[in-house]
Write a protein that holds these residues in place. Sequence first.
Motif, PDB file in Angstrom:
ATOM      1  N   ILE A  36       0.835  -1.201   0.000  1.00 16.56           N
ATOM      2  CA  ILE A  36       0.000   0.000   0.000  1.00 16.56           C
ATOM      3  C   ILE A  36       0.869   1.250   0.000  1.00 16.56           C
ATOM      4  O   ILE A  36       0.593   2.227  -0.712  1.00 16.56           O
ATOM      5  CB  ILE A  36      -0.945  -0.017   1.221  1.00 16.56           C
ATOM      6  N   ILE A  37       1.946   1.225   0.779  1.00 14.76           N
ATOM      7  CA  ILE A  37       2.869   2.365   0.797  1.00 14.76           C
ATOM      8  C   ILE A  37       3.512   2.539  -0.578  1.00 14.76           C
ATOM      9  O   ILE A  37       3.675   3.659  -1.071  1.00 14.76           O
ATOM     10  CB  ILE A  37       3.928   2.158   1.887  1.00 14.76           C
ATOM     11  N   PHE A  40       1.050   4.140  -2.871  1.00 12.37           N
ATOM     12  CA  PHE A  40       0.903   5.554  -2.552  1.00 12.37           C
ATOM     13  C   PHE A  40       2.073   6.356  -3.128  1.00 12.37           C
ATOM     14  O   PHE A  40       1.886   7.457  -3.654  1.00 12.37           O
ATOM     15  CB  PHE A  40       0.825   5.740  -1.039  1.00 12.37           C
ATOM     16  N   GLY A  43       1.471   6.796  -6.717  1.00 10.11           N
ATOM     17  CA  GLY A  43       0.525   7.880  -6.931  1.00 10.11           C
ATOM     18  C   GLY A  43       1.182   9.243  -6.871  1.00 10.11           C
ATOM     19  O   GLY A  43       0.851  10.151  -7.653  1.00 10.11           O
ATOM     20  N   ASP A  74       9.030   1.839   2.798  1.00  9.06           N
ATOM     21  CA  ASP A  74       8.296   0.594   2.551  1.00  9.06           C
ATOM     22  C   ASP A  74       9.168  -0.637   2.748  1.00  9.06           C
ATOM     23  O   ASP A  74       8.725  -1.645   3.301  1.00  9.06           O
ATOM     24  CB  ASP A  74       7.652   0.605   1.161  1.00  9.06           C
TER      25      ASP A  74
END
Length: 268
Positions: A36-37, A40, A43, A74
Amino acid sequence: MNEAGPLPRAPIADAATAPRGRRFRAVPLRLLIPNIITLFALGLGLTAIRLAMEGSIEWAVSAVAGAAVLDGLDGRIARALKGTSRFGAELDSLADFVDFGVAPALVLYVADLHAAKNFGWVAALLFAMACALRLARFNVMIDEDQPAWRKTFFVGMPAPAGAIVGLLPIYLHYAFDLGPPTPGSAVLESLYVLGVALLLASRVPHFSGKSLGRVPREYVAVVLVGVAAALLLLFNFPMQALVAVTLAYLASIPFAVRRYRALNRAAQ
């Protein structure tokens, strides 16, 4: 001829009561958090491209810097949670190419290198290609057996460092209000970007920073004050702070080469 009649049939299990095999195996949360990190950070890299196209160069630089911070977190979080996986490594590599190869190249071109026209575009392309080569080599070297001392070095400039160092012309532009780029300045900046691309694709050793993480007890207060001062400078003077960080990193390269050669001679 058998007169006993038809053989009895096995009872058919009711579909509602028949046991169902689980189609999907549950994934532990500790495996999801690092990914998820990474997403992100991806993004942020894509947002940097959009911000550059809209003319918000300073915010685009901030997005790339934020992606670099998340990229450093991460992996550490994955190791701390014992959530490393081959999928996470591949995802991280793909995200790094966008965050530190494509995004910085486009930000540089939109901000300054466009004044050099085709030469500036070629410099941006070669920077992104060098980042791809650097990441491909890193993925190959993961499976190689190496001495413990070599794990404290990167072979070639790491991709996040390449992005931060490569954006130096933009830091200087905003830190010292140098004005719009000229064809001459854009050519010089393109040559600098090509130099960073060579460091990315080369085998010049760089300190990895993996040995960082444990601070001697007597230096805890000093480290905390230093980190607080660095964060305050970064928030109040972001471009000037990034110039200082970039120059400090470039100055560390000769020391990394010297240390690498000394350890290599000692190991032979």
